[in-house]
Scaffold this active site. Structure first.
Site, PDB file in Angstrom:
ATOM      1  N   HIS A  22       0.840  -1.198   0.000  1.00 20.35           N
ATOM      2  CA  HIS A  22       0.000   0.000   0.000  1.00 20.35           C
ATOM      3  C   HIS A  22       0.878   1.252   0.000  1.00 20.35           C
ATOM      4  O   HIS A  22       0.585   2.219  -0.700  1.00 20.35           O
ATOM      5  CB  HIS A  22      -0.928  -0.010   1.216  1.00 20.35           C
ATOM      6  CG  HIS A  22      -1.865  -1.164   1.204  1.00 20.35           C
ATOM      7  ND1 HIS A  22      -3.209  -1.026   0.976  1.00 20.35           N
ATOM      8  CD2 HIS A  22      -1.653  -2.500   1.369  1.00 20.35           C
ATOM      9  CE1 HIS A  22      -3.788  -2.222   1.008  1.00 20.35           C
ATOM     10  NE2 HIS A  22      -2.859  -3.128   1.256  1.00 20.35           N
ATOM     11  N   ASP A 135      -6.298   5.152   1.925  1.00 18.98           N
ATOM     12  CA  ASP A 135      -6.373   3.740   1.560  1.00 18.98           C
ATOM     13  C   ASP A 135      -7.751   3.199   1.900  1.00 18.98           C
ATOM     14  O   ASP A 135      -8.362   3.613   2.887  1.00 18.98           O
ATOM     15  CB  ASP A 135      -5.305   2.989   2.359  1.00 18.98           C
ATOM     16  CG  ASP A 135      -5.011   1.622   1.785  1.00 18.98           C
ATOM     17  OD1 ASP A 135      -5.859   0.723   1.960  1.00 18.98           O
ATOM     18  OD2 ASP A 135      -3.943   1.471   1.183  1.00 18.98           O
TER      19      ASP A 135
END
Length: 196
Positions: A22, A135
Site C-alpha cells: 500500500h 487507503d
C-alpha cells in the site's frame, strides 16, 4: 461561517495503509502527481502532496524520494508495543500473522493524531483546498474528513488483481464447465448401466 481564503494551492494528504503493498503505490502516485505538477504552466494552481504515515514508514519513504523532491511527509505517532506488537511493527511486514488483527485495530488509534494534522492543514490552507486520499483499509478517514469539512477520496492499491465479481472469472468458469461435464458423464454412465 467565516470566509476562507483561497491560497492558490490544493493540498492532497495521501494516507496509505501500513503495508508495503500500500505504501509503495501511494509513493508512486505522489511521484506521478509531482511530475505532472512540474509540467504544468506557472499560471495553474499548485498542488502540495503530503504522505501521512508512522515514523518508521515515513523514514523509509523519505529515503526513496530524490533530494529536492516537493513531496512532503507527515508523521503520526505510533507505538506498536502499546498494542502488544513487536516494537518495529509499523508495517505488516514486521507483524506476525497471529498479531495482524491487533495491528489493524491499532491503525484506528491513529485517528486523533490524523484529525489533528488535517485540522492544522485545513486551518492553514483553507478547508476547500484540502483533500484526503486514503487507503480503502482506512475507512474511518472518511468520517474524519467529513467532520473536519475537507474532501475525501479512496485509493485502491490492488491494481494487479481484479476486483471481486459476483460472476465467475474465466478460469473459474472453465473449472465449472469441466465439473459440469464430469458430472454429466457420470450421470450418463449411471443411467446407461441402470438400463441394462
Amino acid at each position: 461561517m467565516g470566509h476562507e481564503q483561497d491560497h492558490g494551492a490544493g493540498h492532497l494528504l495521501l494516507f496509505p495503509f501500513l503495508a508495503q503493498g500500500h505504501l509503495i503505490p501511494f509513493l508512486n502516485l505522489a511521484r506521478r502527481l509531482e511530475s505532472q505538477g512540474r509540467r504544468r504552466s506557472s499560471g495553474q494552481r499548485r498542488l502540495v502532496v503530503t504522505i501521512v504515515s508512522t515514523p518508521r514508514n515515513v523514514a523509509d519513504l523519505r529515503r526513496a524520494v530524490p533530494a529536492g523532491s516537493s513531496i512532503g511527509f507527515a508523521e503520526l505517532p505510533f507505538s506498536p508495543s502499546d498494542h502488544g506488537l513487536p516494537p518495529d511493527a509499523e508495517s505488516t511486514d514486521a507483524v506476525p500473522l497471529r498479531s495482524f488483527p491487533a495491528f489493524y485495530m491499532a491503525t484506528e488509534l491513529l485517528r486523533p493524531s490524523f484529525e489533528e494534522l488535517v485540522a492544522e492543514v485545513a486551518g492553514r490552507e483553507g478547508r476547500q483546498n484540502v483533500c484526503v486520499l486514503a487507503d480503502i483499509f482506512l475507512g474511518w478517514t472518511a468520517e474524519s474528513a467529513r467532520a473536519l469539512g475537507v474532501q475525501h477520496r479512496v485509493f485502491l492499491t490492488s491494481g494487479a488483481m481484479p476486483p471481486p465479481s459476483p460472476s465467475p472469472s474465466g478460469s473459474a468458469r472453465l473449472r465449472l464447465r469441466l465439473h459440469e461435464r464430469t458430472r454429466q458423464r457420470r450421470h450418463t454412465s449411471v443411467a446407461a448401466s441402470g438400463s441394462r
